[in-house]
Design a protein around this motif. Structure first.
Motif, PDB file in Angstrom:
ATOM      1  N   UNK A  96       0.985  -1.392  -0.012  1.00 10.28           N
ATOM      2  CA  UNK A  96       0.048   0.174   0.238  1.00 10.28           C
ATOM      3  C   UNK A  96       0.583   1.093  -0.102  1.00 10.28           C
ATOM      4  N   UNK A  97       2.163   0.995   0.779  1.00  7.89           N
ATOM      5  CA  UNK A  97       3.246   2.365   0.835  1.00  7.89           C
ATOM      6  C   UNK A  97       3.247   2.839  -0.145  1.00  7.89           C
ATOM      7  N   UNK A  98       3.082   1.166  -1.220  1.00 11.18           N
ATOM      8  CA  UNK A  98       3.870   1.632  -2.860  1.00 11.18           C
ATOM      9  C   UNK A  98       3.512   3.150  -3.775  1.00 11.18           C
ATOM     10  N   UNK A  99       1.975   3.112  -3.786  1.00 13.21           N
ATOM     11  CA  UNK A  99       0.528   3.824  -3.847  1.00 13.21           C
ATOM     12  C   UNK A  99       1.238   5.211  -3.769  1.00 13.21           C
ATOM     13  N   UNK A 122      -6.147   1.025  -7.968  1.00 10.57           N
ATOM     14  CA  UNK A 122      -6.138   0.886  -6.835  1.00 10.57           C
ATOM     15  C   UNK A 122      -7.330   1.210  -6.365  1.00 10.57           C
ATOM     16  N   UNK A 123      -8.378   1.234  -6.090  1.00  8.65           N
ATOM     17  CA  UNK A 123      -9.428   0.632  -4.880  1.00  8.65           C
ATOM     18  C   UNK A 123      -9.729  -0.250  -6.068  1.00  8.65           C
ATOM     19  N   UNK A 124      -9.772  -0.160  -6.732  1.00  7.17           N
ATOM     20  CA  UNK A 124     -10.061  -2.555  -7.008  1.00  7.17           C
ATOM     21  C   UNK A 124      -9.265  -3.310  -6.113  1.00  7.17           C
ATOM     22  N   UNK A 125      -7.849  -2.446  -6.081  1.00  4.70           N
ATOM     23  CA  UNK A 125      -6.975  -3.580  -5.539  1.00  4.70           C
ATOM     24  C   UNK A 125      -6.984  -3.698  -4.165  1.00  4.70           C
ATOM     25  N   UNK A 319      -0.941  -7.280  -8.460  1.00  7.80           N
ATOM     26  CA  UNK A 319      -0.620  -6.758  -9.996  1.00  7.80           C
ATOM     27  C   UNK A 319      -1.768  -5.493 -10.336  1.00  7.80           C
ATOM     28  N   UNK A 320      -2.846  -5.575  -9.558  1.00  2.00           N
ATOM     29  CA  UNK A 320      -3.633  -4.032  -9.175  1.00  2.00           C
ATOM     30  C   UNK A 320      -2.811  -3.301  -8.651  1.00  2.00           C
ATOM     31  N   UNK A 321      -2.470  -3.419  -8.085  1.00  2.00           N
ATOM     32  CA  UNK A 321      -1.189  -2.020  -7.146  1.00  2.00           C
ATOM     33  C   UNK A 321      -0.574  -1.639  -8.225  1.00  2.00           C
ATOM     34  N   UNK A 322       0.852  -2.689  -9.011  1.00  2.00           N
ATOM     35  CA  UNK A 322       1.360  -1.830  -9.745  1.00  2.00           C
ATOM     36  C   UNK A 322       1.269  -1.617 -11.204  1.00  2.00           C
ATOM     37  N   UNK A 323      -0.389  -1.768 -11.367  1.00  4.56           N
ATOM     38  CA  UNK A 323      -0.464  -1.599 -12.688  1.00  4.56           C
ATOM     39  C   UNK A 323      -1.238   0.123 -12.298  1.00  4.56           C
ATOM     40  N   UNK A 324      -1.895   0.265 -10.642  1.00  5.72           N
ATOM     41  CA  UNK A 324      -2.292   0.941 -10.545  1.00  5.72           C
ATOM     42  C   UNK A 324      -1.296   2.701 -10.928  1.00  5.72           C
ATOM     43  N   UNK A 325      -0.464   2.391 -10.261  1.00  5.86           N
ATOM     44  CA  UNK A 325       1.410   2.701  -9.858  1.00  5.86           C
ATOM     45  C   UNK A 325       1.912   3.097 -10.800  1.00  5.86           C
ATOM     46  N   UNK A 326       1.563   2.059 -12.061  1.00  6.68           N
ATOM     47  CA  UNK A 326       2.387   3.000 -13.151  1.00  6.68           C
ATOM     48  C   UNK A 326       1.387   3.833 -14.146  1.00  6.68           C
ATOM     49  N   UNK A 327       0.314   3.343 -13.855  1.00 12.33           N
ATOM     50  CA  UNK A 327      -0.529   4.419 -14.531  1.00 12.33           C
ATOM     51  C   UNK A 327      -1.121   6.083 -13.417  1.00 12.33           C
ATOM     52  N   UNK A 328      -0.427   5.719 -12.918  1.00 12.25           N
ATOM     53  CA  UNK A 328      -0.442   7.353 -11.724  1.00 12.25           C
ATOM     54  C   UNK A 328       0.605   8.005 -11.497  1.00 12.25           C
TER      55      UNK A 328
END
Lengths: 727, 478
Positions: A96-99, A122-125, A319-328
Motif C-alpha cells: 500500500x505504501x508503494x502507491x 487502486x481502489x479495486x486492489x 498486480x493491480x497495485x503495480x498497474x495502478x502505480x504505473x498508470x498514476x
C-alpha cells in the motif's frame, strides 16, 4: 543517472527490510513507544545533519504552533500506519505504501481519464485485499481480537474497527488506506509550511523532534502504568537503529535527491517496482531459517507459526497495485484536454482549454451549498421538500443505527429502502431549486420546464417501483414466505408518523393548486405495505392552473410511503390474527396496481407538456381567442398557430397573421397580444405579414437561386444577372 | 416491462385507437422486422429472467436489463416509424417528432432506474448476506443475451438511438476505451483503423458486460468467490449508468426546449447579421430550440427604427434565419408607433400595394423619388455589376450613426446577451457595418445552405460579408 536508480532500489529494499523488521519489533514493543523511539532517533540524527537551530532564520512563535499541529498530525498518521502494520502484516503494508508517491501525483491531476482509471485500479486492489485475501493467520487473529490489548488507544482502535463491521485483519487494510489518504492530504498541506520554515529537510527534522516531544508524556505514562514485554532493551538497539536509518532517514534523503535529479514519475516507478519485488522476496524468505541471521530477534516457536502468509488475493492485488502505480505515475497528458481552435498565422496549432477556464470561475463548494440552502429556504415549495427530506433522512439514520445496534437485518434493509426513496425527494428538491435559476443563453425560456421533466422522471420511478413490487408479489403469491412480523409494527408506525407530517405539509401547500393527486405506494422488500384509500385522489383530475408536476411527483411519493406504512400495519395484523401468509403478497399486488394507476395521470400530463400539446385547460379559451383574432379588422387569416405550456406558469405561443396592406402592423400586434394574453398566453411572438412580405420573400428567393447559378457558372455571371434578375 | 410501453403513446388512451395506430405502423413492411425482433427479444428476456432466478446471479440480472433496454429501443424504433407517418394535428401543432425524443429519454431513464435498483439491492445485501450463486446457466445466459443484443443492434436500423448516440457527448466508458485504444495504437499502429473511431456505446456496453460476466463465471467456477457476482453486478450497473447518462441528458435537453449548444455559434452569426440589416435596432427575446432530433424552431422579436419598412425587414430577417430555423416566427416591433412620424419623412408601411405582375416586385412604390442610379432595385444583387458595391448609409453618415447608436444604447442592458459578455451593443454593429462594406464578397446565403445540411460543420459564413441585398434598403428610405 544509473547510480541514482541503483541508490533508489537499494533504499527501497532496505525500506522493505525495515518494515518487516518493525513488524517483528511491534510484537513486543508497544506501538506508542515504538513510534516515540523512531521519532526520537531520527530527530537526533537529523539534528546532527541538518542543524535546524543553528542554520537558517529563527522560527517565530506562530510557526512553532503550526509545527506543533503538524507534528500531532504526523504522529496520528504514523500511529494509524503502524497499527495497520500490526494488524495485517508487512507484505501488505509495503504494497500500500508503494502507491503513496504516485497517489500524490494523482491528487494533482484527477481530471485525466487515465488517472481516474489508475485510481479505480487502486481502489479495486484495496477491495481485492479486503475481500479475496483469505489469510488463515488473519482469521486466527480475528478469533481473539480482545486478547492482547495493551492500552486504551489500541483498544479504542479495535472497537472502532469492530464497529465498522469489518473483520479485524481487514480493518488493518482499512486503517492503512485511511492513513495513506491522510498522508497525501498532509503532504500537500505541509508544503506551505515547509516553504515558511525554510526547506523540507529542516521541516522534517523539526517535525520529528516536536513529535517526539509530543509523544514523550504518553510514553512516560505508559511505561509507568504497564509492564513491558521486552526482556532486554539492549538487544533491540540494533534493529531500531536499522529501522530508523532505513525507513526514516535514508529513504527521505534518497527520495529528495532522486526527485531533483530524475523526473518524479520515473523515480516513483522504479521505487515502486523495487519495493514490490523486495517485499515479495522477503515475505517468502522471512520465516526461512536462512534469514535468521538477518533477523535480530529470536522468536518463540509458536509465534513463528502465526506469520502472515502469501495468498492468491495478495498476488492479484499486487498486480493491480503495480498497474495502478504505473498508470498514476505516468505523466498526465493534459494537452489532450484542449480543443483545437485553429492555427496561428505562423502555422502552430491553437488550443482552447475550456475546462481550466471553467474551473477558475466556479465558486467554492461551501459557498455554493450556502447559497443553495438560502435559495431553498426562500420559497415555500422547496422549503417544504427540504424540511421533509431532513426529517426523512433523520428517521432513516435512526432506523439504520438501531438496526446495526440490534443487528436486525430487516431494519437495516428497510433503512436502505428509505434512503433509496429519499432520492426521489432529492430529485424534487433539486428541480424546485433549478426552476428559479435565471434564463441563460441555452435555457432561453428559463429553467421552469425542469420541474415537469422531474415530475416525469419521478413518475417513471414510481412505475419502476410498481413493476418490481408486482413481480416480487407475483412470485410470493405462488410461494408465500414466512414473515417475521416482530420488528415491522414499530417501524411502520414510525414511518407513518413521519409521512403524516409530510402529507400535512404538502397537502396544505397544494390542495388548491391541483386536484390530480394520485397516490402510490412504495414497497419495502419484505415489509410490504398496503393501503386502503387511494381511489379518492385522482377523481378530481383536471387541475385548473399552476400545474406543478414536480410537487405532484413528490406528493405521490410521500402519500405512497404513508399508505404503505398503513398497509404494513394491516397486513401484520392479518398475519398475526389469522395467520394468512398470503395476505402480504396479495396486499402488495394490490398496491402495485394502485401505484400504476395513480401514476398514469401524472405521466400523461407531463408527457402532454413535453410533447408541446396545446394546454388542455386553455384549449377553449385559445380557440375562442383565435376566432376573435380572425374577426379583428384588417386581419385576413392566420397560420401556424402554436401554443404550448412551457412551464407551470408560462404558456408560450407563436402565430403568423396575414393582414391587409393598409393596416398598421403594430396595432394588430397589440390587439392580438391582448386577446391571447386573456387566453393565458404570456410569451407570445406574432409575425404580421402583408402581401408585400410575400413579394419580398419571392424576390429574395429568386436571388437565392440566382446566386447558386452564379457560383456554378462563373463565366456567364453577367448574363445571368441581366437575364434573370428582372424576372 | 411489458406494461410500460403502451403509455408512451399517452395521447391514445382508447384501446381501439391504439389498435388503429398499430395497424398503421404495421402497414409498413419495415416495421415487420422490428416486430419480429421484438418478439424474439421478449422470448430471450423471458428465458434470461428464468435463468436469473435459477442462478440467483445479480450480475446476470443487471445484464438482462440491457436486453430489456433493447426492447425499449425497438419500441422507440416503432414509434419513430409511426411519427414519420403522422402529420401535425391541431392539438399537437408541432407534430409528433418529440414523441421520438420522449421515447428515447424514457427508455434511457428507465434503464438507469433499473440499474439504480440493482445498486440498491447490492447495498442492502452486501454487508449482510452472501448469496450463493450457481454458475450453471450463467455462461449460457451471457452468450445468449450478448448474441441477441448484438443481433438487434446491428440488424435493426434504429434512427433515433443512432442519432442520439452520435450527438450526445461520449460516456466515460467510451472515453476510457478511446484512451486505452490510443495507447494500444501507439504500440500496434495497424489497429488504428479499427480502434480509433468512436465506438458505438451500445456495442461497447454489451461487450463490457459480457466480459465482466465471463470473469465472474470463471472466478466462481475456479475459486468459488461469490462476492465477484456482486462486484460485477455493481460494475455493470455503473457502466449502464455511464452509457445512458449522456444520452438522457441530450434528449432531456431537447425536451427542455434548450438551444442546442452546437448551433449557438451559427445562430449568433445569423443574429449578428440580422442586426446589421438596415433599420434593425436590436434582436431580443430570441428563443431557439429543437422540435425533434434536428429540426430547429424559434421565435425572435426584432425592434426596428420607426421609419423602417416592417415587411421588408421581416422578409430579410426571415430570409436569413429560415435556412437554419425551419419553424420561425419573427415579431417586428417599433417604439412609439402611435406617434406620427415627423413631417417630411415618408412612411413606407402604409404605402399602397405595388401593382402585381411578373415584375411587380421590381417596381417599389417609392422608386420614383430616388435618384436614377438606384432606381433599378433588385432584391439581392447590385443593379449594375460594373458599379462599385453599394454602401449602406454613407450619403448620410451622421444620421446613420445616431440611429444605430442612440436607441440601441438604451436597450443594450436588457438584451439577453448582456449577462453573457457578448456585447451585442451598438458599437460592434457599427464596426461590423464598416468592415462589411470594405470587403464585398460572395453573398453568404450560399453558406447557409451548406450549413443547413450539416449544422455541426465548421461555420463558414464570413462574419462580415455584406449581403448585396442590404443595399436595397436605401431605396426605400427617403
Amino acid at each position: 543517472d544509473i547510480q541514482y536508480i541503483v541508490l533508489l532500489v537499494v533504499t527501497k529494499v532496505l525500506k522493505a527490510l525495515g518494515i518487516f523488521e518493525s513488524y517483528d519489533i511491534l510484537k513486543v514493543v508497544h506501538i506508542v513507544q515504538f513510534i516515540f523511539i523512531l521519532k526520537l532517533g531520527s530527530a537526533v540524527i537529523l539534528l546532527f545533519f541538518q542543524k535546524p537551530f543553528s542554520s537558517g532564520k529563527a522560527i517565530s512563535k506562530r510557526q512553532w504552533i503550526k509545527l506543533l499541529k503538524h507534528a500531532v498530525f504526523s504522529c496520528i498518521i504514523s500511529l494509524l500506519g503502524f497499527f495497520g502494520l500490526t494488524l495485517c502484516g508487512p507484505l501488505r503494508v509495503s504494497y500500500i505504501t508503494v502507491v503513496e508517491v504516485s497517489n500524490m501525483l494523482f491528487c494533482c491531476f484527477v481530471c485525466d481519464s487515465a488517472q481516474t482509471r489508475g485510481a479505480a485500479l487502486f481502489i479495486i486492489a484495496v477491495i481485492c485485499l479486503l475481500l479475496f485475501d483469505n489469510d488463515d493467520l488473519m482469521a486466527k487473529m480475528a478469533e481473539h481480537p480482545e486478547g492482547h490489548h495493551d492500552s486504551a488507544l489500541t483498544h479504542f482502535l479495535y472497537t472502532a474497527i469492530a464497529f465498522l463491521g469489518v473483520a479485524d485483519h481487514k480493518g488493518g487494510v482499512v486503517l492503512l488506506v485511511a492513513s495513506l489518504c491522510l498522508k497525501v492530504g498532509f503532504h500537500t498541506a505541509s508544503r506551505k509550511l515547509s516553504v515558511e520554515i525554510g526547506g523540507a529537510k529542516r521541516l522534517y527534522a523539526l517535525d520529528n523532534l516536536v513529535s517526539a516531544v509530543v509523544l514523550l508524556p504518553w510514553v512516560i505514562v505508559l511505561s509507568a502504568t504497564t509492564e513491558s514485554k521486552v526482556e532486554s532493551w539492549s538487544s533491540l538497539i540494533l534493529p531500531f537503529g536499522m529501522i530508523i536509518l532505513s525507513v526514516m532517514i535514508l529513504e527521505f534523503y534518497v527520495e529528495a535527491i532522486c526527485n531533483t535529479k530524475m523526473e518524479t514519475p520515473r523515480c516513483a516507478r522504479y521505487g515502486a517496482v523495487a519495493l514490490f519485488l523486495s517485499a515479495l522476496l522477503l515475505a517468502n524468505f522471512w520465516t526461512h531459517p536462512l534469514t535468521d541471521q538477518l533477523r535480530s530477534m529470536s522468536k518463540p516457536a509458536q509465534q513463528l507459526s502465526t506469520e502472515h502468509v502469501l495468498s492468491g488475493g495478495v498476488i492479484v492485488s499486487a498486480v493491480f497495485f503495480i498497474m495502478a502505480s504505473s498508470i498514476l505515475s505516468s505523466p498526465s497528458k493534459k494537452g489532450q484536454k484542449g480543443t483545437l481552435v485553429g492555427y496561428s498565422p505562423e502555422g502552430t496549432p491553437l488550443y482552447n482549454f475550456m475546462g481550466d477556464a471553467l474551473q477558475h470561475t466556479s465558486q467554492s463548494l461551501p459557498r455554493f451549498i450556502k447559497d443553495s440552502l438560502k435559495q431553498i429556504l426562500e420559497e415555500y415549495d422547496s422549503r417544504q421538500i427540504f424540511y421533509f427530506l431532513c426529517l426523512n433522512l433523520a428517521f432513516t439514520f435512526v432506523e439504520l443505527f438501531y438496526g446495526v445496534w440490534t443487528n436486525s437485518l430487516g431494519l437495516i434493509s428497510d433503512g436502505f429502502h428509505m434512503l433509496f426513496d429519499c432520492s426521489a425527494l432529492v430529485l424534487g428538491l433539486f428541480a424546485a431549486l433549478m426552476t428559479r435559476w435565471k434564463a441563460t443563453r441555452i435555457f432561453s425560456y428559463g429553467y421552469g420546464r425542469v420541474e415537469i421533466l422531474s415530475g416525469f422522471i419521478n413518475g417513471l420511478f414510481l412505475m419502476v417501483i410498481a413493476f418490481f413490487v408486482f413481480v416480487e408479489s407475483v412470485t410470493r403469491v405462488l410461494d408465500p414466505p414466512n414473515i417475521n412480523t416482530d420488528m415491522l409494527t414499530p417501524v411502520s408506525v414510525g414511518g407513518l408518523l413521519v409521512n403524516l407530517v409530510g402529507i400535512c405539509a404538502f397537502s396544505h401547500a397544494h390542495a388548491h393548486a391541483h386536484g390530480g393527486k394520485g397516490c402510490s405506494s412504495n414497497d419495502h422488500g419484505h415489509s410490504h405495505h398496503g393501503h386502503s384509500h387511494s381511489e379518492h385522489s385522482h377523481g378530481g383530475h383536471g387541475h385548473s392552473h399552476g400545474m406543478n408536476a414536480n410537487m405532484r411527483g413528490v406528493f405521490l411519493h410521500v402519500l405512497a410511503d404513508t399508505l404503505g406504512s398503513v398497509g404494513v400495519i394491516i397486513s401484520t395484523i392479518l398475519i398475526r390474527q389469522f395467520g394468512w401468509l398470503i395476505a402480504d403478497p396479495l396486499c402488495s399486488l394490490f398496491i402495485a396496481t394502485l401505484i400504476f394507476l395513480s401514476v398514469i395521470p401524472l405521466l400523461k400530463d407531463a408527457c402532454e407538456v413535453l410533447l408541446l400539446r396545446i394546454p388542455q385547460e386553455n384549449e377553449k379559451d385559445l380557440n375562442s381567442a383565435l376566432e376573435k383574432i380572425e374577426k379583428i379588422e384588417g386581419v385576413l387569416s392566420y397560420r401556424d398557430p402554436h401554443f404550448w405550456r412551457h412551464s407551470a406558469n408560462m404558456i408560450a405561443g407563436t402565430i403568423h397573421l396575414q393582414i391587409m396592406s393598409d393596416v398598421v402592423e403594430q396595432r394588430i400586434i397589440q390587439q392580438v397580444t391582448a386577446i391571447l394574453k386573456d387566453a393565458g398566453v404570456n410569451n407570445l411572438s406574432v409575425q404580421v405579414e402583408k402581401e408585400a412580405y410575400f413579394q419580398h420573400m419571392s424576390g429574395l428567393s429568386t436571388g437565392f437561386q440566382e446566386v447558386l447559378a452564379m457560383t456554378q457558372q462563373m463565366e456567364s455571371m453577367k448574363y445571368l444577372k441581366d437575364g434573370t434578375c428582372i424576372m | 416491462q411489458g406494461t410500460i410501453h403502451p403509455f408512451r403513446k399517452t395521447h391514445k388512451s382508447v384501446f381501439g385507437k391504439l389498435k388503429q395506430e398499430f395497424r398503421l405502423v404495421t402497414s409498413d413492411r419495415r416495421s415487420w422486422r422490428i416486430l419480429l425482433f421484438g418478439a424474439l427479444n421478449l422470448l430471450c428476456t423471458g428465458c434470461l429472467l428464468m435463468w436469473c432466478s435459477s442462478t440467483n446471479s445479480m450480475a446476470l440480472t443487471a445484464y438482462t436489463y440491457l436486453t430489456i433496454f433493447d426492447l425499449f429501443s425497438l419500441i422507440t424504433c416503432l414509434i419513430s416509424s409511426w411519427v414519420t407517418m403522422k402529420k401535425p394535428s391541431q392539438l399537437y401543432s408541432f407534430g409528433f417528432d418529440r414523441l421520438e425524443v420522449l421515447a428515447v429519454f424514457a427508455s434511457t431513464v428507465l434503464v438507469q432506474l433499473g440499474a439504480l435498483f440493482i445498486l440498491k439491492e447490492r447495498c442492502v445485501c452486501l454487508p449482510l448476506t452472501h448469496t450463493q450463486t450457481h454458475s450453471g446457466r450463467l455462461l449460457v445466459g451471457t452468450f445468449v443475451a450478448l448474441f441477441f443484443n448484438l443481433l438487434t443492434l446491428l440488424s435493426v436500423r434504429n434512427k433515433p438511438f443512432t442519432y442520439v448516440s452520435e450527438a450526445a457527448s461520449s460516456s466515460w466508458l467510451q472515453e476510457h476505451v478511446a484512451d486505452l485504444s490510443r495507447s494500444l495504437c501507439g504500440v500496434i499502429p495497424g489497429l488504428s483503423s479499427v480502434l480509433l473511431p468512436r465506438m458505438n456505446p451500445f456495442v461497447l456496453i454489451n461487450m463490457a458486460g459480457a466480459l465482466s460476466l465471463c470473469i465472474t463465471y470463471m472466478l466462481i467456477e475456479i475459486n468459488n468467490y461469490n462476492a465477484v457476482d456482486t462486484a460485477s453486478a455493481v460494475a455493470i450497473a455503473l457502466m449502464t449508468f455511464g452509457t445512458m447518462y449522456p444520452m438522457s441528458v441530450y434528449s432531456g435537453k431537447v425536451l427542455l426546449q434548450t438551444t442546442p449548444s452546437h448551433v449557438i455559434g451559427q445562430l449568433d452569426k445569423l443574429l449578428r447579421e440580422v442586426s446589421t440589416l438596415e433599420g434593425v435596432l436590436e434582436v431580443r427575446n430570441e428563443h431557439f430550440w429543437t422540435v425533434g432530433f434536428g429540426s430547429l424552431a424559434g421565435s425572435a422579436h426584432v425592434r426596428i427604427r420607426r421609419d423602417a419598412n416592417e415587411q421588408l425587414v421581416l422578409a430579410h430577417v426571415t430570409n436569413r434565419l429560415l435556412p437554419l430555423v425551419s419553424t420561425l416566427t419573427v415579431q417586428i416591433f417599433k417604439d412609439d408607433w402611435t406617434r406620427p412620424l415627423l413631417s417630411g419623412t415618408l412612411s413606407s408601411s402604409p404605402s399602397p400595394v405595388p401593382p402585381l405582375g411578373p415584375e411587380g416586385y421590381a417596381i417599389p412604390p417609392s422608386s420614383s423619388a430616388l435618384p436614377p442610379l438606384l432606381s433599378d432595385p433588385l432584391t439581392s444583387t447590385p443593379s449594375k455589376p460594373s458599379s462599385p458595391p453599394p454602401e449602406f448609409a454613407f450619403d448620410t453618415p451622421g444620421r446613420n450613426v445616431q440611429q444605430v447608436v442612440l436607441p440601441a444604447a438604451g436597450h443594450h442592458a436588457h438584451g439577453p446577451y448582456g449577462g453573457l459578455g457578448l456585447a451585442y451593443g451598438a458599437s460592434p454593429y457599427a464596426g461590423m457595418l464598416s468592415q462589411g462594406v470594405a470587403r464585398p464578397g460572395m453573398p453568404s446565403s450560399q453558406s447557409y445552405r451548406t450549413a443547413f445540411g450539416a449544422p455541426t460543420l465548421p461555420l463558414r459564413f464570413g462574419t462580415s460579408n455584406p449581403l448585396a441585398s442590404q443595399s436595397q434598403y436605401r431605396q426605400y428610405q427617403p
